[in-house]
Design an enzyme around this catalytic site. Structure first.
Site, PDB file in Angstrom:
ATOM      1  CG  ASN A 153      -5.795  -5.376  -0.452  1.00 25.84           C
ATOM      2  OD1 ASN A 153      -6.180  -4.959  -1.542  1.00 25.84           O
ATOM      3  ND2 ASN A 153      -6.186  -4.850   0.693  1.00 25.84           N
ATOM      4  CB  CYS A 327      -7.655   1.010   2.564  1.00 24.66           C
ATOM      5  SG  CYS A 327      -6.315  -0.166   2.662  1.00 24.66           S
TER       6      CYS A 327
HETATM    7  N1  PMP Z   1      -1.498  -1.384  -2.209  1.00 26.83           N
HETATM    8  C1  PMP Z   1      -2.184  -2.460  -1.803  1.00 26.83           C
HETATM    9  C2  PMP Z   1      -2.483  -3.566  -2.771  1.00 26.83           C
HETATM   10  C3  PMP Z   1      -2.613  -2.536  -0.468  1.00 26.83           C
HETATM   11  O1  PMP Z   1      -3.306  -3.596  -0.060  1.00 26.83           O
HETATM   12  C4  PMP Z   1      -2.331  -1.478   0.419  1.00 26.83           C
HETATM   13  C5  PMP Z   1      -2.822  -1.517   1.837  1.00 26.83           C
HETATM   14  N2  PMP Z   1      -2.459  -2.668   2.523  1.00 26.83           N
HETATM   15  C6  PMP Z   1      -1.584  -0.390  -0.055  1.00 26.83           C
HETATM   16  C7  PMP Z   1      -1.206  -0.376  -1.386  1.00 26.83           C
HETATM   17  C8  PMP Z   1      -1.261   0.778   0.821  1.00 26.83           C
HETATM   18  O2  PMP Z   1      -0.435   0.404   1.866  1.00 26.83           O
HETATM   19  P1  PMP Z   1      -0.182   1.379   3.118  1.00 26.83           P
HETATM   20  O3  PMP Z   1      -1.525   1.709   3.652  1.00 26.83           O
HETATM   21  O4  PMP Z   1       0.625   0.534   4.022  1.00 26.83           O
HETATM   22  O5  PMP Z   1       0.545   2.563   2.633  1.00 26.83           O
END
Ligand code: PMP
Length: 403
Positions: A153, A327
């Site tokens: 991402n 994150c």
């Molecule tokens: N996996 C990937 C590749 C992510 O980019 C993300 C966050 N967008 C997540 C897992 C976790 O997603 P979430 O914070 O919506 O639980």
């Protein structure tokens, strides 16, 4: 307030109007609990069954495979790793992941390592591509699961998932794929590659937040990490988030329909953006793979300055951008992805993560390419670093990391 232009879709996406419309009846009209046998309950049960089909079709699932709805991708990743590890403990205690994984994978592997499991983190090349030779070598007779993301991402790199799946299949080790960043943007097909487990997030498909799914091939057994009433095939207890699940289903169906158009349009916009920025700004470099990259992702680093300062100046101009993964932006540590790719720490601090979405237009790109150069110029004029005090872009281990 100036109109905001979102170039930060990997952190948050507006829910699609059609998705919202599909969800609406499930707040008041069809409010039933799918576990109830009465009509209002059964209406909800039917809607969830339909959403499972919609999500399954986006990823090429077979009819007997399972789509387990969760509270999001983090929970789905936790369920994949923990649920699989606990259930198959007697077969072995070793898991393989990569250095590019999201923290919901890396930290779950770490958590498991405190409970008698072991994990190996396979490295990547300077473009962020997983070292498949190292992956093969990391497999031991204790290895029970391999978990590699489809795409990143943050830097946009797409992994050679067919090759990775082949390595896993040859070794008869189930493969889990985090497809949060790739689903809806590039084709994802669990059946074609023989993928056993796959994580999806609703919001990344223009569905509501707080919903995700873990796909499991029919023969894959998991131990629940949430125990209770036995919902979701007994694997994920708790009364279902019916409206959210309906939204994720509708979003998945739309994403499948629009995939080809989105890829073409977004790739065009992305390439205009990358070309425009790199041409206009000296000492700017693309992070991630030049061609094997998500159609909506441009991650660009600017030498001598800090990403946070650029972000702030861009926000005055109405642009929503991020320095690194949303994150990890809670800490000042440089992105673990960029560091794994060998980008020097000082350079990693100057990286902007730009992720485009359905509502972005050529006019947005043009405006961005116009407003960015004076911002960079101004910040560089104030920076203690410069061309005269150079640092290696790909520094080797002997070098001091602080400049
Ligand atoms: N996996 C990937 C590749 C992510 O980019 C993300 C966050 N967008 C997540 C897992 C976790 O997603 P979430 O914070 O919506 O639980």
């Amino acid at each position: 307030m100036t109109k905001q232009i979102n170039f930060n879709h990997s952190a948050g996406v507006p829910v699609d109007e059609q998705v919202l419309k599909a969800m609406k009846p499930y707040f008041r009209q069809y409010y039933g609990n799918p576990s109830s046998v009465h009509a209002v309950g059964q209406q909800s049960a039917k809607a969830i069954a339909n959403a499972r089909v919609q999500v399954g079709q986006l990823i090429g699932a077979a009819p007997k495979d399972r789509v387990i709805f969760t509270s999001g991708a983090t929970e789905a990743n936790n369920l994949a790793l923990q649920g699989f590890a606990y259930r198959h403990r007697r077969k072995g205690n070793h898991i393989i992941i990569s250095k590019m994984e999201h923290l919901s994978i890396i930290n779950t592997a770490k958590f498991l390592s405190k409970q008698g499991f072991e994990y190996t983190q396979v490295g990547v090349d300077k473009h962020g591509i997983v070292d498949t030779k190292a992956l093969k070598k990391a497999i031991t007779d204790q290895t029970i699961l391999i978990s590699i993301q489809h795409a990143n991402n943050e830097v946009g790199t797409i992994q050679p998932i067919a090759d990775i799946a082949q390595i896993a299949n040859n070794a008869e080790i189930p493969l889990h794929v985090d497809a949060v960043a790739s689903a809806g943007l590039i084709p994802v097909n669990v059946s074609e590659h023989g993928i056993s487990l796959l994580t999806l997030s609703s919001n990344d498909l223009y569905g509501p937040k707080g919903v995700g799914a873990l796909y499991t091939r029919k023969e894959v057994a998991l131990q629940p990490i949430l125990t209770g009433g036995g919902q979701e095939y007994g694997i994920r207890s708790g009364s279902e988030n019916v409206s959210g699940i309906v939204g994720m289903g509708a979003a998945a169906e739309l994403a499948k329909e629009q995939l080809a158009d989105n890829v073409t349009r977004l790739t065009w916009l992305r390439d205009q953006l990358i070309k425009g920025v790199l041409e206009k700004i000296d000492d700017s470099y693309l992070n991630g793979h030049p061609t094997q990259r998500l159609p909506n992702n441009a991650n660009i680093r600017f030498s001598y300055i800090e990403g946070e300062a650029i972000t702030l100046h861009l926000s005055f101009q109405g642009f929503l951008v991020a320095t690194s993964s949303a994150c990890t932006s809670k800490t000042l540590a440089p992105s673990h992805c960029l560091m794994s790719m060998g980008v020097a720490e000082a350079e990693a601090h100057g990286a902007l993560q730009l992720t485009l979405g359905r509502e972005n237009t050529q006019a947005h790109i043009d405006k961005f390419v116009e407003v960015l150069p004076p911002i960079i110029e101004k910040l560089r004029a104030m920076s203690p670093l410069s061309k005269d005090v150079p640092y290696d872009i790909f520094e080797d281990e002997e070098h001091d990391h602080h400049h």
